[in-house]
Write a protein that holds these residues in place. Structure first.
Motif, PDB file in Angstrom:
ATOM      1  N   LYS A   1       0.827  -1.208   0.000  1.00  0.00           N
ATOM      2  CA  LYS A   1       0.000   0.000   0.000  1.00  0.00           C
ATOM      3  C   LYS A   1       0.864   1.261   0.000  1.00  0.00           C
ATOM      4  O   LYS A   1       0.629   2.190  -0.774  1.00  0.00           O
ATOM      5  N   GLU A   2       1.898   1.289   0.842  1.00  0.00           N
ATOM      6  CA  GLU A   2       2.739   2.482   0.970  1.00  0.00           C
ATOM      7  C   GLU A   2       3.905   2.504  -0.010  1.00  0.00           C
ATOM      8  O   GLU A   2       4.344   3.563  -0.419  1.00  0.00           O
ATOM      9  N   GLY A   3       4.465   1.346  -0.325  1.00  0.00           N
ATOM     10  CA  GLY A   3       5.638   1.299  -1.197  1.00  0.00           C
ATOM     11  C   GLY A   3       6.941   1.387  -0.425  1.00  0.00           C
ATOM     12  O   GLY A   3       8.002   1.079  -0.956  1.00  0.00           O
ATOM     13  N   VAL A   4       6.875   1.826   0.816  1.00  0.00           N
ATOM     14  CA  VAL A   4       8.050   1.932   1.686  1.00  0.00           C
ATOM     15  C   VAL A   4       7.669   1.440   3.079  1.00  0.00           C
ATOM     16  O   VAL A   4       6.497   1.391   3.429  1.00  0.00           O
ATOM     17  N   LEU A   5       8.688   1.095   3.863  1.00  0.00           N
ATOM     18  CA  LEU A   5       8.441   0.631   5.228  1.00  0.00           C
ATOM     19  C   LEU A   5       9.612   1.066   6.092  1.00  0.00           C
ATOM     20  O   LEU A   5      10.768   1.006   5.662  1.00  0.00           O
ATOM     21  N   VAL A   6       9.304   1.526   7.298  1.00  0.00           N
ATOM     22  CA  VAL A   6      10.317   1.965   8.251  1.00  0.00           C
ATOM     23  C   VAL A   6      10.125   1.175   9.533  1.00  0.00           C
ATOM     24  O   VAL A   6       8.996   0.972   9.977  1.00  0.00           O
ATOM     25  N   ALA A   7      11.230   0.731  10.125  1.00  0.00           N
ATOM     26  CA  ALA A   7      11.163   0.020  11.404  1.00  0.00           C
ATOM     27  C   ALA A   7      12.374   0.395  12.240  1.00  0.00           C
ATOM     28  O   ALA A   7      13.495   0.467  11.740  1.00  0.00           O
ATOM     29  N   LYS A   8      12.136   0.644  13.506  1.00  0.00           N
ATOM     30  CA  LYS A   8      13.210   0.950  14.436  1.00  0.00           C
ATOM     31  C   LYS A   8      13.929  -0.349  14.812  1.00  0.00           C
ATOM     32  O   LYS A   8      13.322  -1.400  14.883  1.00  0.00           O
ATOM     33  N   LYS A   9      15.230  -0.235  15.045  1.00  0.00           N
ATOM     34  CA  LYS A   9      16.010  -1.409  15.435  1.00  0.00           C
ATOM     35  C   LYS A   9      15.807  -1.663  16.921  1.00  0.00           C
ATOM     36  O   LYS A   9      16.672  -1.408  17.756  1.00  0.00           O
ATOM     37  N   ASP A  10      14.617  -2.145  17.248  1.00  0.00           N
ATOM     38  CA  ASP A  10      14.258  -2.486  18.620  1.00  0.00           C
ATOM     39  C   ASP A  10      13.347  -3.709  18.539  1.00  0.00           C
ATOM     40  O   ASP A  10      12.236  -3.627  18.034  1.00  0.00           O
ATOM     41  N   TRP A  11      13.818  -4.823  19.014  1.00  0.00           N
ATOM     42  CA  TRP A  11      13.095  -6.077  18.814  1.00  0.00           C
ATOM     43  C   TRP A  11      11.968  -6.284  19.814  1.00  0.00           C
ATOM     44  O   TRP A  11      11.121  -7.123  19.612  1.00  0.00           O
ATOM     45  N   LYS A  12      11.936  -5.533  20.898  1.00  0.00           N
ATOM     46  CA  LYS A  12      10.986  -5.794  21.974  1.00  0.00           C
ATOM     47  C   LYS A  12       9.672  -5.039  21.844  1.00  0.00           C
ATOM     48  O   LYS A  12       8.789  -5.233  22.656  1.00  0.00           O
ATOM     49  N   VAL A  13       9.530  -4.183  20.864  1.00  0.00           N
ATOM     50  CA  VAL A  13       8.306  -3.373  20.731  1.00  0.00           C
ATOM     51  C   VAL A  13       7.486  -3.840  19.539  1.00  0.00           C
ATOM     52  O   VAL A  13       7.970  -4.569  18.678  1.00  0.00           O
ATOM     53  N   LYS A  14       6.232  -3.403  19.514  1.00  0.00           N
ATOM     54  CA  LYS A  14       5.394  -3.649  18.346  1.00  0.00           C
ATOM     55  C   LYS A  14       5.633  -2.542  17.336  1.00  0.00           C
ATOM     56  O   LYS A  14       5.972  -1.418  17.702  1.00  0.00           O
ATOM     57  N   HIS A  15       5.445  -2.861  16.077  1.00  0.00           N
ATOM     58  CA  HIS A  15       5.589  -1.855  15.041  1.00  0.00           C
ATOM     59  C   HIS A  15       4.466  -0.838  15.200  1.00  0.00           C
ATOM     60  O   HIS A  15       3.318  -1.202  15.420  1.00  0.00           O
ATOM     61  N   PRO A  16       4.773   0.470  15.092  1.00  0.00           N
ATOM     62  CA  PRO A  16       3.733   1.471  15.335  1.00  0.00           C
ATOM     63  C   PRO A  16       2.607   1.494  14.298  1.00  0.00           C
ATOM     64  O   PRO A  16       1.484   1.859  14.627  1.00  0.00           O
ATOM     65  N   LYS A  17       2.856   1.085  13.075  1.00  0.00           N
ATOM     66  CA  LYS A  17       1.836   1.127  12.024  1.00  0.00           C
ATOM     67  C   LYS A  17       1.173  -0.224  11.765  1.00  0.00           C
ATOM     68  O   LYS A  17       0.057  -0.289  11.279  1.00  0.00           O
ATOM     69  N   ILE A  18       1.890  -1.303  12.047  1.00  0.00           N
ATOM     70  CA  ILE A  18       1.392  -2.656  11.780  1.00  0.00           C
ATOM     71  C   ILE A  18       1.240  -3.362  13.118  1.00  0.00           C
ATOM     72  O   ILE A  18       2.108  -3.267  13.978  1.00  0.00           O
ATOM     73  N   ASP A  19       0.175  -4.082  13.290  1.00  0.00           N
ATOM     74  CA  ASP A  19      -0.082  -4.752  14.566  1.00  0.00           C
ATOM     75  C   ASP A  19       0.651  -6.097  14.618  1.00  0.00           C
ATOM     76  O   ASP A  19       0.032  -7.160  14.530  1.00  0.00           O
ATOM     77  N   CYS A  20       1.979  -6.023  14.739  1.00  0.00           N
ATOM     78  CA  CYS A  20       2.794  -7.230  14.882  1.00  0.00           C
ATOM     79  C   CYS A  20       4.136  -6.818  15.483  1.00  0.00           C
ATOM     80  O   CYS A  20       4.497  -5.647  15.465  1.00  0.00           O
TER      81      CYS A  20
END
Length: 149
Positions: free
Chosen positions: A17-36
């Motif tokens: 949908k977006e064409g791009v994806l951003v994720a912080k290098k932190d394994w213990k949190v949930k992704h802010p935009k995706i529920d996983c």
């Protein structure tokens, strides 16, 4: 790593949908935009990077992924989408509204304005016109700070 199908599909849908994806290098949190979990996002995107479906950038503890043309086709096949649906990065951008003079809002006092009128009193010409510099009899000394002879 085994990623649940629901998480995989949620990540793929958001990426397409977006064409791009951003994720912080932190394994213990949930992704802010995706529920996983963020770990699932990063590992799935590493897999897509290895296959050449996304380009990866890393800066300041954040991963940035961009879909390639092959990745768009792969996600279309995986998600069973028609070719008429495209990612947001491929959609044409909305143009700026035009003023009655035919120019954009920037020159007509919109968000940009006249740069010479901004600031502390003038533009480049005033800056360059001022004669600033060392006096004619100045002799610099290089060394330990002694007096020039």
């Amino acid at each position: 790593m085994i990623i649940p199908r629901s998480d995989r599909e949620a990540i793929y849908q958001y990426l397409f949908k977006e064409g791009v994806l951003v994720a912080k290098k932190d394994w213990k949190v949930k992704h802010p935009k995706i529920d996983c979990p963020n770990l699932h996002v990063v590992k799935l995107m590493q897999s897509l990077t290895a296959k050449g479906f996304v380009k990866e950038q890393f800066a300041w503890r954040h991963y940035y992924w961009y879909l390639t043309n092959e990745g768009i086709q792969y996600l279309r096949d995986y998600l069973h989408l028609p070719s008429t649906i495209v990612p947001a990065t491929l959609k044409p951008k909305a143009t700026r509204p035009m003023t009655s003079t035919g120019g954009s809002m920037r020159g007509a006092g919109g968000d940009g304005g006249d740069r010479r009128a901004m600031g502390r009193g003038g533009g480049r010409d005033d800056y360059r016109a001022k004669s600033a510099g060392a006096p004619g009899d100045y002799k610099p000394s290089f060394g330990r700070g002694g007096v020039a002879e």
